[in-house]
Design a protein around this motif. Structure first.
Motif, PDB file in Angstrom:
ATOM      1  N   LYS A   1       3.586  -3.685  -8.423  1.00  0.00           N
ATOM      2  CA  LYS A   1       2.355  -3.913  -9.451  1.00  0.00           C
ATOM      3  C   LYS A   1       1.042  -3.917  -8.361  1.00  0.00           C
ATOM      4  O   LYS A   1       1.239  -4.460  -7.211  1.00  0.00           O
ATOM      5  CB  LYS A   1       2.277  -4.948 -10.294  1.00  0.00           C
ATOM      6  CG  LYS A   1       3.324  -4.765 -11.476  1.00  0.00           C
ATOM      7  CD  LYS A   1       3.073  -6.017 -12.406  1.00  0.00           C
ATOM      8  CE  LYS A   1       3.982  -6.003 -13.568  1.00  0.00           C
ATOM      9  NZ  LYS A   1       4.275  -4.895 -14.174  1.00  0.00           N
TER      10      LYS A   1
ATOM     11  N   TYR B   1       0.955  -1.086   0.000  1.00  0.00           N
ATOM     12  CA  TYR B   1       0.065   0.019   0.055  1.00  0.00           C
ATOM     13  C   TYR B   1       0.925   1.365  -0.077  1.00  0.00           C
ATOM     14  O   TYR B   1       2.037   1.316   0.519  1.00  0.00           O
ATOM     15  CB  TYR B   1      -0.865  -0.020   1.208  1.00  0.00           C
ATOM     16  CG  TYR B   1      -0.367   0.147   2.591  1.00  0.00           C
ATOM     17  CD1 TYR B   1      -0.316   1.184   3.232  1.00  0.00           C
ATOM     18  CD2 TYR B   1       0.084  -1.207   3.179  1.00  0.00           C
ATOM     19  CE1 TYR B   1       0.435   1.276   4.459  1.00  0.00           C
ATOM     20  CE2 TYR B   1       0.906  -1.111   4.381  1.00  0.00           C
ATOM     21  CZ  TYR B   1       0.916   0.052   5.121  1.00  0.00           C
ATOM     22  OH  TYR B   1       1.485   0.286   6.294  1.00  0.00           O
ATOM     23  N   CYS B   2       0.333   2.340  -0.493  1.00  0.00           N
ATOM     24  CA  CYS B   2       1.099   3.639  -0.564  1.00  0.00           C
ATOM     25  C   CYS B   2       0.837   4.527   0.743  1.00  0.00           C
ATOM     26  O   CYS B   2      -0.383   4.579   1.084  1.00  0.00           O
ATOM     27  CB  CYS B   2       0.657   4.240  -1.888  1.00  0.00           C
ATOM     28  SG  CYS B   2       1.634   5.862  -2.181  1.00  0.00           S
TER      29      CYS B   2
ATOM     30  N   VAL C   1      -0.616  -1.709  -6.743  1.00  0.00           N
ATOM     31  CA  VAL C   1      -0.928  -0.719  -5.715  1.00  0.00           C
ATOM     32  C   VAL C   1      -1.219   0.624  -6.199  1.00  0.00           C
ATOM     33  O   VAL C   1      -0.823   1.247  -7.194  1.00  0.00           O
ATOM     34  CB  VAL C   1       0.691  -0.337  -4.894  1.00  0.00           C
ATOM     35  CG1 VAL C   1       0.468   0.874  -4.004  1.00  0.00           C
ATOM     36  CG2 VAL C   1       1.113  -1.514  -4.268  1.00  0.00           C
ATOM     37  N   TRP C   2      -2.158   1.165  -5.572  1.00  0.00           N
ATOM     38  CA  TRP C   2      -2.931   2.343  -5.992  1.00  0.00           C
ATOM     39  C   TRP C   2      -1.966   3.440  -5.805  1.00  0.00           C
ATOM     40  O   TRP C   2      -1.614   3.690  -4.472  1.00  0.00           O
ATOM     41  CB  TRP C   2      -4.387   2.677  -5.583  1.00  0.00           C
ATOM     42  CG  TRP C   2      -4.923   3.817  -5.994  1.00  0.00           C
ATOM     43  CD1 TRP C   2      -4.936   4.690  -7.366  1.00  0.00           C
ATOM     44  CD2 TRP C   2      -5.558   4.556  -5.192  1.00  0.00           C
ATOM     45  NE1 TRP C   2      -5.582   5.841  -7.042  1.00  0.00           N
ATOM     46  CE2 TRP C   2      -5.939   5.882  -5.816  1.00  0.00           C
ATOM     47  CE3 TRP C   2      -6.215   4.537  -3.833  1.00  0.00           C
ATOM     48  CZ2 TRP C   2      -6.702   7.045  -5.407  1.00  0.00           C
ATOM     49  CZ3 TRP C   2      -6.825   5.706  -3.219  1.00  0.00           C
ATOM     50  CH2 TRP C   2      -7.097   7.119  -3.912  1.00  0.00           C
TER      51      TRP C   2
ATOM     52  N   PRO D   1      -1.776   7.357  -6.303  1.00  0.00           N
ATOM     53  CA  PRO D   1      -2.298   8.578  -7.015  1.00  0.00           C
ATOM     54  C   PRO D   1      -1.387   9.645  -7.634  1.00  0.00           C
ATOM     55  O   PRO D   1      -0.253   9.404  -7.354  1.00  0.00           O
ATOM     56  CB  PRO D   1      -3.085   9.368  -6.027  1.00  0.00           C
ATOM     57  CG  PRO D   1      -3.351   8.321  -4.864  1.00  0.00           C
ATOM     58  CD  PRO D   1      -2.070   7.312  -5.085  1.00  0.00           C
TER      59      PRO D   1
END
Length: 158
Positions: free
Chosen positions: A142, A43-44, A144-145, A147
């Motif tokens: 790959k 996760y970011c 992972v969101w 923005p």
């Protein structure tokens, strides 16, 4: 469901929960980490510092930037109070835009060994020209969101 924090996960922290003065320089700043509550997930995490300041190393005039730091953690996450104090320590530090941006990114990378990290330094103009500095450690993982950083390029008045 996240696991509950325990005292052993935060016992080595020197700033969180304590009155702490702004460090005199980035070299004196203590940047701390805590265990990632979800090391099995990608996760970011994003930190934005829209009022970052440093000094021009030649003139001593203030420089201003909007910094955006994104990273995908492994075992560690940065402790946010220590990051705020670290970023604030640049306030009286003379360094070029490129050096400030890269020093911050490299120090966080060294502390955390994240899966991925990027930093965007969106600097406001001095001498009529903005200097934006971007760096990342490689391709983002790959799935992972992540923005867009969402900071528009400098457009001046109008």
């Amino acid at each position: 469901m996240s696991k509950k924090s325990t005292a052993t996960e935060t016992e080595g922290l020197t700033q969180l929960g304590h009155a702490t003065s702004l460090p005199a320089s980035p070299d004196q700043a203590v940047l701390e980490r805590v265990p990632n509550p979800h090391p099995d997930q990608s996760y970011c995490i994003r930190f934005a510092a829209p009022e970052f300041t440093s000094l021009c190393p030649l003139t001593g005039q203030p420089d201003f930037a909007h910094l955006v730091i994104d990273y995908v953690p492994r075992k560690w996450i940065v402790e946010s109070k220590s990051l705020k104090l670290y970023l604030g320590s640049f306030r009286n530090h003379g360094s070029f835009h490129e050096a400030c941006t890269m020093d911050i990114g490299l120090r966080i990378k060294e502390l955390l060994s994240p899966r991925w990290l990027r930093i965007g330094g969106y600097w406001y103009p001095r001498g009529g020209m903005p200097i934006d500095v971007f760096w990342q450690t490689g391709e983002p993982p790959k799935g992972v969101w992540i923005p867009e950083q969402g900071v528009p390029g400098y457009r001046g008045r109008g």
